[in-house]
Design a protein around this motif. Structure first.
Motif, short mmCIF file in Angstrom:
data_model
loop_
_atom_site.label_atom_id
_atom_site.label_comp_id
_atom_site.label_asym_id
_atom_site.label_seq_id
_atom_site.Cartn_x
_atom_site.Cartn_y
_atom_site.Cartn_z
N ASN A 1 0.83 -1.19 0.00
CA ASN A 1 0.00 0.00 0.00
C ASN A 1 0.87 1.25 0.00
N SER A 2 0.26 2.41 -0.17
CA SER A 2 1.00 3.65 -0.36
C SER A 2 1.76 4.08 0.90
N VAL A 3 1.19 3.83 2.09
CA VAL A 3 1.87 4.21 3.34
C VAL A 3 3.14 3.38 3.51
N GLU A 5 4.88 1.94 1.14
CA GLU A 5 5.84 2.39 0.12
C GLU A 5 6.52 3.68 0.54
N PHE A 6 5.77 4.59 1.16
CA PHE A 6 6.35 5.85 1.65
C PHE A 6 7.47 5.56 2.64
N GLN A 8 9.14 2.82 3.02
CA GLN A 8 10.24 2.13 2.34
C GLN A 8 11.16 3.13 1.64
N ARG A 9 10.56 4.15 1.01
CA ARG A 9 11.35 5.17 0.32
C ARG A 9 12.16 6.01 1.31
N SER A 49 8.04 -0.17 7.22
CA SER A 49 8.22 -0.57 5.82
C SER A 49 7.74 -2.00 5.56
N SER A 51 5.08 -5.31 5.62
CA SER A 51 3.66 -5.62 5.44
C SER A 51 3.12 -6.21 6.75
#
Length: 200
Positions: A1-3, A5-6, A8-9, A49, A51
């Motif tokens: 999901n987007s959160v 991924e954020f 992780q980046r 980061s 799941s």
């Protein structure tokens, strides 16, 4: 999901900044960079980061590790024998006994039984939990019951894979009371890897 991924980046960005400032030993030392704040931020980003399934696996691995460093039998102990037969993909667990259980009933005793489940559930969705017989008014019950679980060895080696033994006090009119639990890494079972263990 987007959160996820954020995070992780941001975690990746932090690692890039560390490499930049360290400059292969030509910049700041790792001791200077790795402050307590940095370590806390890195751990926070690493957890965020992951799941949900990875977090569950990490939680189970932590419980197994904590149990290895905990030697007290203040809340009782369970003795079991485990083995794995690769040719049949059969996990064999024999629950022998429990000792020094906590009295949870008003009469100063308990009616214990043990629930066995393979965790995490997302890795063993088809494997149902099993239970021993209930032992009436016994704080040192002798179970001597065997259970078979059909599972591929690859699943047993995966991160967080463990046998969770939950000791419950049976109540007829209310929900069963929690007595305690033990976590046994499946990799510690002979046939998968390791030796016979006693779970506290």
């Amino acid at each position: 999901n987007s959160v996820m991924e954020f995070f992780q980046r941001v975690h990746y960005t932090l690692q890039c900044l560390e490499q930049c400032f360290h400059a292969d030993g030509n910049g700041l030392s790792l001791e200077t960079l790795h402050t307590e704040e940095y370590k806390a931020l890195k751990a926070h980003l690493a957890l965020n980061s992951l799941s949900s399934q990875q977090l569950i696996e990490k939680f189970l691995e932590q419980k197994v590790w904590e149990q290895k460093s905990y030697s007290s039998e203040k809340y009782g102990a369970i003795t079991l024998i485990g083995s794995y037969k690769k040719s049949d993909q059969q996990l064999h667990i024999e629950v022998l006994n429990a000792v020094s259980l906590i009295p949870l009933d008003s009469n100063g005793s308990s009616d214990p039984f043990v629930q066995l489940s393979l965790e995490p559930r997302h890795r063993f969705p088809q494997v149902e939990s099993r239970c021993t017989q209930i032992k009436k008014s016994d704080l040192n019950p002798l179970f001597e019951e065997s259970f078979e679980f059909r599972v591929p060895v690859e699943q047993c080696h995966a991160a967080g894979s463990c046998l969770v033994l939950t000791v419950l006090d049976h109540d007829t009119l209310r929900s069963d009371d929690f007595e305690g639990e033990a976590f046994l890494s499946l990799r510690a079972i002979p046939g998968i890897g390791g030796s016979q263990e006693q779970a506290p």
